[in-house]
Scaffold this motif. Structure first.
Motif, short mmCIF file in Angstrom:
data_model
loop_
_atom_site.label_atom_id
_atom_site.label_comp_id
_atom_site.label_asym_id
_atom_site.label_seq_id
_atom_site.Cartn_x
_atom_site.Cartn_y
_atom_site.Cartn_z
N ARG A 128 1.25 0.85 -1.46
CA ARG A 128 1.10 0.54 -0.04
C ARG A 128 2.43 0.26 0.64
N ARG A 129 3.33 -0.47 -0.03
CA ARG A 129 4.61 -0.82 0.58
C ARG A 129 5.41 0.43 0.94
N ASP A 132 3.50 2.45 4.00
CA ASP A 132 3.70 1.85 5.32
C ASP A 132 5.08 2.16 5.88
N PRO A 140 1.76 6.78 12.47
CA PRO A 140 0.48 6.21 12.03
C PRO A 140 -0.68 6.66 12.90
#
Length: 231
Positions: A128-129, A132, A140
């Motif tokens: 996830r890091r 993002d 996004p």
């Protein structure tokens, strides 16, 4: 993110419209597969080990635990998997903070899907890091859902990430088009029952039933993806 993985759906004769598009990240939308290998080479050089270039085909496209575990075993490096994972993620983040090249055709394809209100998900084995950080450059707004490798019970080559993405978008996996660049990702998408477009990045991928191979995202547009549903 739920950890419940729905069962694969079977394709029925009732309609063949494209319901969703599910896209891999590294090597598919962003030109970063080489970044991962460069970081792995640098980290292991710091540990006193030289990586064999042939190993690149082993680690490409897989989950961090598999790739890092393989390299520890292959080199005999004295480092624990959690520590190596942290070093690799940090090195990759430093790379993409300096530059994040998009694959040819990526921005055009994402904009076209958004313009036609096609539900779209980003489905990656990266953590996830990392996702993002990449999303900030990709945009996004193009994705209704993102699925990270550390958010599912089993990541690629298992079908879990694509089943979770399809369920999250309310789509039948059999009516989802997946775009992938590695054999690992292709295996995950096919196990989920999706129609697959392979855009090979590091290693060749052969055509197969429910799998179409192209040389670039520039060959892929909405008309192309809708046409897959009739194959």
């Amino acid at each position: 993110m739920t950890s419940t993985v729905p069962a694969p759906a079977t394709r029925t004769a009732e309609g063949s419209a494209l319901q969703a598009v599910l896209l891999d990240m590294d090597g598919t939308l962003v030109d970063t597969e080489g970044f991962w290998w460069d970081v792995e080479v640098e980290v292991f050089a710091g540990l006193g080990h030289t990586l064999d270039d042939s190993w690149r085909h082993v680690v490409v496209g897989g989950p961090m635990t598999r790739s890092a575990g393989f390299l520890i075993e292959a080199t005999g490096a004295d480092i624990a998997l959690p520590e190596l994972t942290m070093l690799l993620n940090q090195g990759f983040e430093a790379r993409i903070d300096r530059a994040l090249p998009l694959m040819p055709g990526a921005t055009r394809l994402l904009a076209e899907l958004a313009a036609h209100d096609i539900p779209t998900a980003l489905v990656s084995a990266s953590h996830r890091r990392i996702i993002d950080r990449v999303l900030a450059s990709l945009g996004p707004q193009y994705f209704a859902l993102t699925v990270a490798g550390d958010e599912v019970p089993r990541t690629k080559p298992h079908p879990d990430p694509y089943l979770v993405a399809a369920a999250g978008l309310g789509a039948d996996p059999a009516r989802c088009a997946v775009v992938e660049d590695t054999a690992t990702g292709v295996a995950a998408a096919e196990a989920a029952g999706c129609q697959v477009v392979a855009v090979p990045s590091v290693a060749p991928i052969a055509p197969a039933p429910r799998r179409t191979v192209v040389t670039s995202l520039e060959e892929v547009d909405l008309t192309f993806l809708r046409g897959l549903m009739t194959l």
